[in-house]
Design an enzyme around this catalytic site. Sequence first.
Site, short mmCIF file in Angstrom:
data_model
loop_
_atom_site.label_atom_id
_atom_site.label_comp_id
_atom_site.label_asym_id
_atom_site.label_seq_id
_atom_site.Cartn_x
_atom_site.Cartn_y
_atom_site.Cartn_z
CG ASP A 46 40.01 37.50 43.39
OD1 ASP A 46 39.92 37.99 44.53
OD2 ASP A 46 40.10 36.28 43.18
CG ASN A 103 38.61 23.31 42.72
OD1 ASN A 103 38.95 22.16 42.49
ND2 ASN A 103 37.60 23.89 42.08
#
Length: 322
Positions: A160, A225
């Site tokens: 990421d 989330n």
Amino acid sequence: IIESKNRNERDRNAMTNNALVLSINAGSSSLKAALLQGETHVHVASFLGERLGTDKAVVHKSYNNQKEDEEIPYCSHDMALERILDFLKKNNLLDDLVGTGHRVVHGGANFRDATLITKEVLEQIGAVSHLAPLHNPHNVKGIRSVKKVLPRLPAVAVFDTAFHSTLPPKASQYAIPQNYRDIGIRKYGFHGTSVRYVSQKAKRILSQLQPSRCNSNMVVCHLGNGASITAVNGHGESIETSMGFSPLAGLMMGTRSGSIDPAVIPFAMKNFDLSAEEVLNDLNKNSGLKAMTSDHDFDMRSLLKRAQEGHDDDAILAVDMF
């Protein structure tokens, strides 16, 4: 010779057509996996474990136009992955598997591109787990679980943080003493694989609808989330993002506080007789939407429904804050 060449070509094409890749994405409360065919990226099977760690945990499986939902109260990431691998084995889908791809949240400063996973790479990923405590441990466990079942299968990590390696110094650096910066304290950014995909997809759509705007700057919102917002320039590069040194920074999230005054940490340590690690654990795992709901049912779908009904002040406040 010609027949042999043609036969070899057919064999290579068959191998490409049958070759399968398993893609795994372990989130903080979910586990997504997809079985993809060769270079076409066609979905053969897909899986979703959601609300993991809660009494409403469920694993969804989709294969051959058939869907199966398995409710497993308090199912962990490990248990969900075991169910997925068992399903693939039961349906004879492991034989054509040629590799696995793993989303890894934090690569630190060591990884700027997708990387073949070796023992050393896995150790380096584990070494920065404290920077992404809700994700990297699950990422490492997922890689090890697959390696245990398929030890000789190549595995690739996609980070990421890699997408945000283009952040300019004015965005990536903190206004802190030089010796702090010298040990790697800086903004790394997260959700890069998601932001890259969404920005590229948006660019393709814009090129068809409004060609003159396909190279425009854009703001990409990753809302799950975990949540973050990223500014992407016309060249498809990350130039600013809400998350920072760790995924704790930025927006209010499911269990994370998001950005707060750093002075809160020593204040909480003193008043509740906690260690810094214990306060950080609360900020990572017991804050955000979860902290604002008395029954800890912090799934946004549930919160929105309760807020719309107008009788749940906790839900209304949580949604408004988000």
